[in-house]
Design a protein around this motif. Structure first.
Motif, short mmCIF file in Angstrom:
data_model
loop_
_atom_site.label_atom_id
_atom_site.label_comp_id
_atom_site.label_asym_id
_atom_site.label_seq_id
_atom_site.Cartn_x
_atom_site.Cartn_y
_atom_site.Cartn_z
N ILE A 191 -2.33 -0.77 -4.89
CA ILE A 191 -1.72 0.34 -4.76
C ILE A 191 -2.77 1.43 -4.82
O ILE A 191 -2.82 2.35 -4.11
N ARG A 192 -3.66 1.32 -6.20
CA ARG A 192 -4.76 2.44 -6.21
C ARG A 192 -5.60 2.53 -4.96
O ARG A 192 -6.37 3.44 -4.59
N GLN A 193 -5.75 1.37 -4.19
CA GLN A 193 -6.56 1.34 -2.95
C GLN A 193 -6.11 2.21 -1.89
O GLN A 193 -6.66 3.03 -1.13
N GLN A 194 -4.94 2.39 -1.91
CA GLN A 194 -4.02 3.56 -0.95
C GLN A 194 -3.73 4.92 -1.56
O GLN A 194 -3.90 5.69 -0.81
N ARG A 195 -3.50 4.84 -2.79
CA ARG A 195 -2.96 5.96 -3.41
C ARG A 195 -3.84 5.90 -4.60
O ARG A 195 -3.18 5.38 -5.82
N PRO A 196 -4.99 6.78 -4.76
CA PRO A 196 -5.79 6.69 -5.85
C PRO A 196 -5.26 7.38 -7.07
O PRO A 196 -6.02 7.20 -8.13
N SER A 197 -4.28 8.28 -6.87
CA SER A 197 -3.99 8.96 -8.11
C SER A 197 -2.43 8.95 -8.08
O SER A 197 -1.72 9.19 -7.20
N GLY A 198 -1.78 9.33 -9.25
CA GLY A 198 -0.50 9.60 -9.56
C GLY A 198 0.23 8.08 -9.58
O GLY A 198 -0.18 7.23 -9.24
N ARG A 235 12.28 -8.64 6.46
CA ARG A 235 11.59 -7.87 5.25
C ARG A 235 12.58 -6.91 4.60
O ARG A 235 12.45 -6.90 3.41
N GLU A 236 13.53 -6.13 5.48
CA GLU A 236 14.49 -5.50 4.89
C GLU A 236 15.24 -6.08 3.89
O GLU A 236 15.53 -5.52 2.88
N GLN A 237 15.77 -7.17 4.21
CA GLN A 237 16.55 -7.96 3.34
C GLN A 237 15.90 -8.30 2.08
O GLN A 237 16.42 -8.38 1.08
N LEU A 238 14.62 -8.74 2.20
CA LEU A 238 13.86 -9.10 0.80
C LEU A 238 13.50 -8.04 0.19
O LEU A 238 13.69 -7.78 -0.87
N PHE A 239 13.18 -6.64 0.52
CA PHE A 239 12.90 -5.52 -0.01
C PHE A 239 14.32 -5.10 -0.80
O PHE A 239 14.37 -4.82 -1.82
N ARG A 247 6.09 -15.99 4.94
CA ARG A 247 5.82 -16.16 6.16
C ARG A 247 5.76 -14.51 6.60
O ARG A 247 4.81 -14.49 7.71
N HIS A 248 6.19 -13.94 5.81
CA HIS A 248 6.05 -12.28 6.08
C HIS A 248 5.04 -11.60 5.41
O HIS A 248 4.55 -10.53 5.73
N PHE A 249 4.77 -12.00 4.23
CA PHE A 249 3.66 -11.56 3.38
C PHE A 249 2.44 -12.34 2.85
O PHE A 249 3.07 -13.66 2.65
N ARG A 250 1.65 -11.95 2.82
CA ARG A 250 0.42 -12.84 2.40
C ARG A 250 0.44 -13.51 0.98
O ARG A 250 0.41 -14.42 0.80
N ALA A 308 3.54 -4.56 -2.90
CA ALA A 308 2.92 -3.28 -2.33
C ALA A 308 3.58 -2.77 -1.10
O ALA A 308 3.91 -1.52 -1.18
N GLU A 309 4.19 -3.69 -0.23
CA GLU A 309 4.75 -3.08 0.91
C GLU A 309 6.16 -2.72 0.46
O GLU A 309 6.54 -1.65 1.11
N LEU A 310 6.58 -3.19 -0.45
CA LEU A 310 8.19 -2.68 -0.96
C LEU A 310 7.92 -1.23 -1.43
O LEU A 310 8.81 -0.21 -1.22
N VAL A 311 6.87 -1.15 -2.37
CA VAL A 311 6.53 0.35 -2.65
C VAL A 311 6.47 1.41 -1.91
O VAL A 311 7.06 2.36 -1.70
N GLU A 312 5.40 0.81 -0.82
CA GLU A 312 5.19 1.76 0.48
C GLU A 312 6.58 2.21 1.21
O GLU A 312 6.65 3.23 1.68
#
Length: 196
Positions: A117-124, A11-15, A48-51, A58-62
């Motif tokens: 991302i808006r689902q988790q972070r609705p603004s900004g 995961r970290e290598q891909l990010f 294998r690691h992400f849907r 989205a996980e990269l951003v988080e």
């Protein structure tokens, strides 16, 4: 890398690979194939690691938001040490020399990613919003000890620093701004709010 060969911290290598592509080539060059090629692994490793690819992004951003939050914790710990201008110049440089500017263009570029991302972070805007909040917290801590005027609007100053910093670092093809230029920006924005 041949199929069937395990890679450590996939995961970290891909990010990290995605970040390098974003910084070097921009969001239009970011594909699942380019990420896995940059990471030196088979394309199936990402899936294998992400849907799906937008789930990966989205996980990269988080993940990068968490990194900025760590920078914010370090910045708050510096309240009362060094100078306010130096602390903020170093923090802004750390935020914008990494992936913050690229994340903004990526989120703007990909509608599906923005919707997720808006689902988790609705603004900004991810990373910039968190960085602004962390800088506002730091400025408030400095105001509590008297190095920033108690009457200063720390939220407004923080948003102004983030916006100005974003513009200063926005051109990924130009040489990176020198720390002195970032310090000058901080001093100009804070102006009379600095008491020492």
């Amino acid at each position: 890398m041949p199929t069937g060969v395990a890679i450590r911290d996939a995961r970290e290598q891909l990010f990290d690979a995605a970040e390098r592509i974003l910084l070097r080539d921009g969001p239009s060059a970011l594909t699942s194939r380019s990420v896995t090629a940059e990471a030196g692994c088979a394309k199936g490793v990402l899936h294998r690691h992400f849907r799906d690819f937008d789930g990966f992004l989205a996980e990269l951003v988080e993940d990068r938001v968490v990194r900025v939050e760590r920078l914010g914790a370090e910045l708050r710990e510096n309240a009362g040490n060094g100078t306010v201008a130096d602390n903020l110049a170093e923090a802004l440089t750390a935020i914008f020399e990494t992936v913050a500017v690229a994340i903004v263009s990526l989120v703007t570029f990909r509608d599906e990613l923005r919707a997720r991302i808006r689902q988790q972070r609705p603004s900004g805007l991810p990373i910039l919003t968190e960085a602004g909040n962390l800088i506002a917290d730091y400025l408030a801590a400095e105001a509590d000890i008297g190095r920033v005027a108690a009457t200063a609007d720390t939220g407004l100053l923080a948003r102004t620093l983030i916006g100005s910093g974003h513009l200063l670092f926005a051109d990924r093809t130009a040489p990176r701004p020198r720390l002195e230029a970032v310090r000058g920006l901080v001093t100009a924005v804070l102006g009379s709010a600095l008491t020492s």
